[in-house]
Structure formats: structure tokens, C-alpha cells
Scaffold this motif. Structure first.
Motif: not given
Length: 132
Positions: A37, A39-46
Motif C-alpha cells: 500500500t 505506492g503512487a499507483d493504487s492499481a499497481e499496489d493491488t
């Protein structure tokens, strides 16, 4: 295979430590350690969280196939629980919900425990029974 979901990281950790002290042959996989969690990109975190969880489940599966150990998993997030439940057969995985937050309502749990109403010792007793 036991899974504790919900409550705080501290509560899950205390329960896992107490359980493992009584069951030294068991191992603990703290999914908190791979939860991505912030990170700059929540889609990448997911994506990263999902990928990490699948890899962790495969490691658990390999260890269990080799007959090496029983495993307790602790789970900090609903999206991780979904992945774990998808990875393991329902009869292999016993899920315990440790709080009443709405994010967990869409999942199936074998047991639900209110950390506001039950003491640590009472929850430890349930875990002891489930480990037999």
C-alpha cells in the motif's frame, strides 16, 4: 490451515505468537509482510498485493504437500482474503473473522469472533480447538 482476518496487526500478531508458542510444529505466514500500500499507483499496489499473495499461497501449498508443516496465516486486507480463499479448497482452509468491520461481510468465515467481546485467552482457546 488456519487464517485470522481482521482486527489490528498487533492483535493478529499477539494471537499468532501465543498460538505458535503452544504449537511449535506450526508455521506463521504473516500476509501483512507482503501487503503493498502507499505506492503512487493504487492499481499497481493491488496487482502487486495479489501477485505476492498468490506466490505466498503456492509456498504454503508446497510446504503442505511435502508434509512439512501446518500453517497459520494472518490477513490484513479483504483483497488478500479473496485471493487466499480462491487459492485453497474450502475444506482445507478454516477462516476466523476477528472483528465486525463491513469490509469482511462479503466473505464466508467458519468462525466470527468479536475482539470487543472476547478476550485474547478466549480466542486462543478457540484456536486451540481448531488446531486439533
Amino acid at each position: 490451515l488456519l487464517l485470522l482476518a481482521g482486527a489490528s496487526e498487533t492483535a493478529r500478531g499477539l494471537l499468532a505468537n501465543a498460538f505458535l508458542a503452544e504449537h511449535p510444529s506450526w508455521k506463521h505466514l504473516a500476509l501483512e509482510d507482503i501487503y503493498e500500500t502507499g505506492g503512487a499507483d493504487s492499481a499497481e499496489d493491488t496487482f502487486q498485493t495479489s501477485f505476492n499473495t498468490i506466490v505466498a499461497c503456492e509456498c504454503v501449498r508446497d510446504a503442505r504437500r511435502a508434509g512439512e508443516c501446518n500453517v497459520m496465516l494472518t490477513c490484513p486486507a479483504a483483497e488478500m482474503l479473496e485471493t487466499v480463499q480462491d487459492e485453497f479448497a474450502q475444506d482445507d482452509l478454516t477462516c476466523i473473522r476477528l472483528d465486525e468491520r463491513k469490509e469482511w461481510e462479503r466473505f464466508s468465515f467458519d468462525h466470527a469472533v468479536s475482539t470487543k467481546k472476547c478476550s485474547l485467552k478466549e480466542i486462543e482457546g478457540l484456536l486451540r480447538k481448531l488446531a486439533k
